[in-house]
Structure formats: structure tokens, C-alpha cells
Design a protein around this motif. Structure first.
Motif, PDB file in Angstrom:
ATOM      1  N   LEU A  10       0.828  -1.208   0.000  1.00 18.69           N
ATOM      2  CA  LEU A  10       0.000   0.000   0.000  1.00 18.69           C
ATOM      3  C   LEU A  10       0.860   1.255   0.000  1.00 18.69           C
ATOM      4  CD1 LEU A  10      -2.739  -1.095   2.586  1.00 18.69           C
ATOM      5  CD2 LEU A  10      -2.962  -0.941   0.098  1.00 18.69           C
ATOM      6  N   ALA A  11       1.992   1.218   0.720  1.00 20.91           N
ATOM      7  CA  ALA A  11       2.877   2.376   0.745  1.00 20.91           C
ATOM      8  C   ALA A  11       3.506   2.625  -0.610  1.00 20.91           C
ATOM      9  CB  ALA A  11       3.972   2.176   1.804  1.00 20.91           C
ATOM     10  N   SER A  12       3.802   1.541  -1.353  1.00 24.70           N
ATOM     11  CA  SER A  12       4.373   1.717  -2.690  1.00 24.70           C
ATOM     12  C   SER A  12       3.372   2.384  -3.638  1.00 24.70           C
ATOM     13  CB  SER A  12       4.814   0.365  -3.251  1.00 24.70           C
ATOM     14  OG  SER A  12       3.691  -0.479  -3.424  1.00 24.70           O
ATOM     15  N   ARG A  13       2.117   2.211  -3.357  1.00 30.38           N
ATOM     16  CA  ARG A  13       1.059   2.846  -4.167  1.00 30.38           C
ATOM     17  C   ARG A  13       0.610   4.153  -3.522  1.00 30.38           C
ATOM     18  NH1 ARG A  13      -2.966  -2.115  -4.464  1.00 30.38           N
ATOM     19  NH2 ARG A  13      -4.322  -0.491  -5.349  1.00 30.38           N
ATOM     20  N   GLN A  14       1.302   4.525  -2.421  1.00 27.75           N
ATOM     21  CA  GLN A  14       1.027   5.782  -1.714  1.00 27.75           C
ATOM     22  C   GLN A  14      -0.414   5.840  -1.231  1.00 27.75           C
ATOM     23  OE1 GLN A  14       2.182   9.048  -4.252  1.00 27.75           O
ATOM     24  NE2 GLN A  14       4.385   8.547  -4.104  1.00 27.75           N
ATOM     25  N   LEU A  15      -0.895   4.683  -0.733  1.00 26.11           N
ATOM     26  CA  LEU A  15      -2.250   4.637  -0.203  1.00 26.11           C
ATOM     27  C   LEU A  15      -2.274   4.761   1.316  1.00 26.11           C
ATOM     28  CD1 LEU A  15      -3.759   1.781  -2.422  1.00 26.11           C
ATOM     29  CD2 LEU A  15      -3.996   4.262  -2.709  1.00 26.11           C
ATOM     30  N   VAL A  16      -1.101   4.613   1.992  1.00 30.89           N
ATOM     31  CA  VAL A  16      -1.006   4.751   3.447  1.00 30.89           C
ATOM     32  C   VAL A  16       0.158   5.683   3.752  1.00 30.89           C
ATOM     33  CG1 VAL A  16      -2.032   2.501   3.949  1.00 30.89           C
ATOM     34  CG2 VAL A  16       0.447   2.705   3.625  1.00 30.89           C
ATOM     35  N   PRO A  17       0.089   6.388   4.850  1.00 36.93           N
ATOM     36  CA  PRO A  17       1.204   7.260   5.197  1.00 36.93           C
ATOM     37  C   PRO A  17       2.422   6.448   5.630  1.00 36.93           C
ATOM     38  CG  PRO A  17      -0.415   7.253   6.950  1.00 36.93           C
ATOM     39  CD  PRO A  17      -1.030   6.505   5.799  1.00 36.93           C
ATOM     40  N   ALA A  18       3.568   7.113   5.624  1.00 36.50           N
ATOM     41  CA  ALA A  18       4.818   6.448   6.005  1.00 36.50           C
ATOM     42  C   ALA A  18       4.815   6.062   7.479  1.00 36.50           C
ATOM     43  CB  ALA A  18       6.003   7.366   5.706  1.00 36.50           C
ATOM     44  N   SER A  19       4.123   6.831   8.296  1.00 40.23           N
ATOM     45  CA  SER A  19       4.068   6.522   9.724  1.00 40.23           C
ATOM     46  C   SER A  19       3.374   5.184   9.978  1.00 40.23           C
ATOM     47  CB  SER A  19       3.333   7.633  10.472  1.00 40.23           C
ATOM     48  OG  SER A  19       2.004   7.784   9.968  1.00 40.23           O
ATOM     49  N   ALA A  20       2.365   4.862   9.175  1.00 41.48           N
ATOM     50  CA  ALA A  20       1.677   3.577   9.329  1.00 41.48           C
ATOM     51  C   ALA A  20       2.610   2.429   8.991  1.00 41.48           C
ATOM     52  CB  ALA A  20       0.431   3.537   8.455  1.00 41.48           C
ATOM     53  N   LEU A  21       3.457   2.633   7.936  1.00 42.79           N
ATOM     54  CA  LEU A  21       4.418   1.592   7.568  1.00 42.79           C
ATOM     55  C   LEU A  21       5.448   1.409   8.682  1.00 42.79           C
ATOM     56  CD1 LEU A  21       5.519  -0.408   5.502  1.00 42.79           C
ATOM     57  CD2 LEU A  21       6.788   1.511   4.450  1.00 42.79           C
ATOM     58  N   GLU A  22       5.919   2.531   9.264  1.00 42.46           N
ATOM     59  CA  GLU A  22       6.896   2.432  10.332  1.00 42.46           C
ATOM     60  C   GLU A  22       6.309   1.728  11.564  1.00 42.46           C
ATOM     61  OE1 GLU A  22       8.202   6.355  11.121  1.00 42.46           O
ATOM     62  OE2 GLU A  22       9.341   6.557   9.243  1.00 42.46           O
ATOM     63  N   ALA A  23       5.046   1.993  11.882  1.00 41.89           N
ATOM     64  CA  ALA A  23       4.398   1.340  13.023  1.00 41.89           C
ATOM     65  C   ALA A  23       4.273  -0.157  12.785  1.00 41.89           C
ATOM     66  CB  ALA A  23       3.028   1.962  13.265  1.00 41.89           C
ATOM     67  N   THR A  24       3.973  -0.536  11.557  1.00 44.78           N
ATOM     68  CA  THR A  24       3.857  -1.964  11.236  1.00 44.78           C
ATOM     69  C   THR A  24       5.207  -2.651  11.342  1.00 44.78           C
ATOM     70  OG1 THR A  24       2.020  -1.452   9.727  1.00 44.78           O
ATOM     71  CG2 THR A  24       3.065  -3.612   9.515  1.00 44.78           C
ATOM     72  N   GLU A  25       6.266  -1.975  10.860  1.00 42.90           N
ATOM     73  CA  GLU A  25       7.607  -2.548  10.962  1.00 42.90           C
ATOM     74  C   GLU A  25       8.011  -2.705  12.433  1.00 42.90           C
ATOM     75  OE1 GLU A  25      10.086   0.015   8.737  1.00 42.90           O
ATOM     76  OE2 GLU A  25       9.604  -0.910   6.790  1.00 42.90           O
ATOM     77  N   ARG A  26       7.650  -1.719  13.233  1.00 38.27           N
ATOM     78  CA  ARG A  26       7.969  -1.818  14.660  1.00 38.27           C
ATOM     79  C   ARG A  26       7.231  -2.983  15.313  1.00 38.27           C
ATOM     80  NH1 ARG A  26      10.145   0.795  18.823  1.00 38.27           N
ATOM     81  NH2 ARG A  26       9.108   0.729  20.862  1.00 38.27           N
ATOM     82  N   GLN A  27       5.977  -3.178  14.977  1.00 37.33           N
ATOM     83  CA  GLN A  27       5.220  -4.302  15.523  1.00 37.33           C
ATOM     84  C   GLN A  27       5.827  -5.630  15.105  1.00 37.33           C
ATOM     85  OE1 GLN A  27       1.190  -3.731  14.268  1.00 37.33           O
ATOM     86  NE2 GLN A  27       0.822  -1.988  15.660  1.00 37.33           N
ATOM     87  N   LYS A  28       6.327  -5.676  13.863  1.00 34.34           N
ATOM     88  CA  LYS A  28       6.983  -6.902  13.399  1.00 34.34           C
ATOM     89  C   LYS A  28       8.255  -7.162  14.185  1.00 34.34           C
ATOM     90  CE  LYS A  28       9.951  -6.954  10.440  1.00 34.34           C
ATOM     91  NZ  LYS A  28      11.451  -7.004  10.382  1.00 34.34           N
ATOM     92  N   ASP A  29       9.059  -6.124  14.411  1.00 42.02           N
ATOM     93  CA  ASP A  29      10.311  -6.284  15.167  1.00 42.02           C
ATOM     94  C   ASP A  29      10.018  -6.737  16.604  1.00 42.02           C
ATOM     95  OD1 ASP A  29      11.679  -5.495  12.930  1.00 42.02           O
ATOM     96  OD2 ASP A  29      11.840  -3.390  13.564  1.00 42.02           O
ATOM     97  N   ILE A  30       8.985  -6.176  17.212  1.00 40.61           N
ATOM     98  CA  ILE A  30       8.635  -6.565  18.583  1.00 40.61           C
ATOM     99  C   ILE A  30       8.186  -8.021  18.623  1.00 40.61           C
ATOM    100  CG2 ILE A  30       6.966  -6.167  20.439  1.00 40.61           C
ATOM    101  CD1 ILE A  30       7.027  -3.207  19.724  1.00 40.61           C
ATOM    102  N   ALA A  31       7.395  -8.446  17.615  1.00 40.95           N
ATOM    103  CA  ALA A  31       6.912  -9.828  17.579  1.00 40.95           C
ATOM    104  C   ALA A  31       8.071 -10.806  17.413  1.00 40.95           C
ATOM    105  CB  ALA A  31       5.896  -9.999  16.454  1.00 40.95           C
ATOM    106  N   VAL A  32       9.036 -10.486  16.550  1.00 38.83           N
ATOM    107  CA  VAL A  32      10.183 -11.373  16.340  1.00 38.83           C
ATOM    108  C   VAL A  32      11.061 -11.400  17.586  1.00 38.83           C
ATOM    109  CG1 VAL A  32      12.272 -11.728  14.974  1.00 38.83           C
ATOM    110  CG2 VAL A  32      10.144 -11.053  13.854  1.00 38.83           C
TER     111      VAL A  32
END
Length: 210
Positions: free
Chosen positions: A46-68
Motif C-alpha cells: 500500500l505504501a508503494s502505491r502511496q495509499l497509506v502514510p509512512a508513519s503507518a508503515l513504520e508502526a507496522t515494521e515496529r510491531q513486526k520487530d517486537i513480535a520477532v
């Protein structure tokens, strides 16, 4: 010792429960991590299509790092629980600490059993030692009068033994109990006089020796 054995069994049971609980937490963390990875892929698309803000992508990446990272911590805790428990599939009674405690308990039972003096037969005990007395090895501590019948040792003149044979019926009267008679059988006839079995048998000219 029995209380200690029961306590060790409860401890092993608690360790097994904690190990199973930690296994469940690891499985939940893995599922959360898989979801976080899928969600990150969707957010990147979605970020590559500019449908979500960059902050949403960063929050998702952070959630992934916390889960791992959570999986790594839980797996470390699971390894610690396995080290304390040993073989998780092993029954409680086969755990080394439980077996060691059971062996100690059995040793205590054996030692306690060795403190009990058992008589070879039932009877009346006499000349009991007092509390605090010391008994030397190899020496009798007390005497036992058996209850399984009486044995009478009688002294007869040689001329009275002509027709006496082992197995014959006999009747016994004691001055201690007048009017009462005991019945028995002749067990054996000694092969020598009583003096002959003494420590220093007499050897005189009267012929009172064998």
C-alpha cells in the motif's frame, strides 16, 4: 523425608506446567510474528502505491520487530525451563531429584528397620538393658523365655534310667504347684553326667567320670 519427596514431586509438576505454559506462549508469539510479517507486506504494498502514510508503515515494521524479538526472549525462557526440568516427556516419578529423594527415603527406612531388635521366637524378655547402657558386639543384651512349651531338665540316678527311652510319655510334678501335673515326652538322654560338661570336669578315683 516423605514430606520432602512429596514437595519435590510438586516442584517437578510445577516445572512441567511452567514449561507447557512457556511452550504455549512461544506458539502464540510465532503466530503473532507471522501475522505481523503478512501485515508488513500489505503495508509495504500500500505504501508503494502511496495509499497509506509512512508513519503507518513504520508502526507496522515496529510491531513486526517486537513480535520477532518476543519469540527470541520466549525461546530463551523455554530453554531455561527445559534445563531446570530435564526431559519434559519424562514422568514425575522418573525425575532425577525425585528418584534421589526416594532412594534417601528408602535408606532411612532401612536404617530405621535396623534399629528394631527382633527375637527369633515369641516369649518373655528378662534382664533388659536400661536406657543409656552400652551393649558390646557379640554379647547377649537380654534373655528370652520362649512361650512355645516347657523344657524340663531332670537328674536321675543311673539305675533309674535302665528302661527310659526317648519318645516315652512322661508326667511332671513341681513342688511349686502342688496338685498340678504336666504331661510330656522324653526328648533325649544325656550321654554323660552333668559334671562331665562343666568347664573343669572332676577326674577322681570314685569313677564319677566318663
Amino acid at each position: 523425608m516423605q514430606l520432602r519427596l512429596n514437595e519435590l514431586k510438586r516442584n517437578v509438576q510445577s516445572l512441567q506446567a511452567a514449561y507447557r505454559e512457556k511452550q504455549g506462549e512461544v506458539r502464540v508469539a510465532q503466530e503473532t510474528s507471522h501475522y505481523a510479517l503478512r501485515e508488513l507486506d500489505r503495508q509495504r504494498e500500500l505504501a508503494s502505491r502511496q495509499l497509506v502514510p509512512a508513519s503507518a508503515l513504520e508502526a507496522t515494521e515496529r510491531q513486526k520487530d517486537i513480535a520477532v524479538g518476543t519469540i527470541a526472549v520466549l525461546e530463551l525462557q523455554l530453554g531455561q525451563a527445559r534445563a531446570r526440568l530435564g526431559d519434559p516427556s519424562q514422568p514425575i516419578d522418573q525425575h532425577p531429584s525425585v528418584q534421589r529423594a526416594r532412594a534417601e527415603l528408602e535408606k532411612v527406612r532401612v536404617d530405621l528397620d535396623h534399629t528394631i531388635v527382633r527375637a527369633p521366637r515369641a516369649g518373655i524378655v528378662s534382664h533388659l538393658p536400661f536406657v543409656g547402657d552400652r551393649v558390646e558386639a557379640g554379647r547377649a543384651a537380654f534373655a528370652i523365655v520362649a512361650e512355645g512349651g516347657l523344657y524340663v531338665e531332670a537328674n536321675f540316678k543311673e539305675t533309674d534310667l535302665e528302661w527310659v527311652r526317648p519318645g516315652q510319655a512322661a508326667s511332671i510334678e513341681l513342688d511349686l504347684y502342688p496338685g498340678h501335673r504336666w504331661h510330656g515326652r522324653v526328648a533325649s538322654i544325656a550321654q554323660a553326667t552333668g559334671a562331665e560338661f562343666s568347664l573343669l570336669p572332676p577326674q577322681n578315683a570314685s569313677g564319677n567320670w566318663v
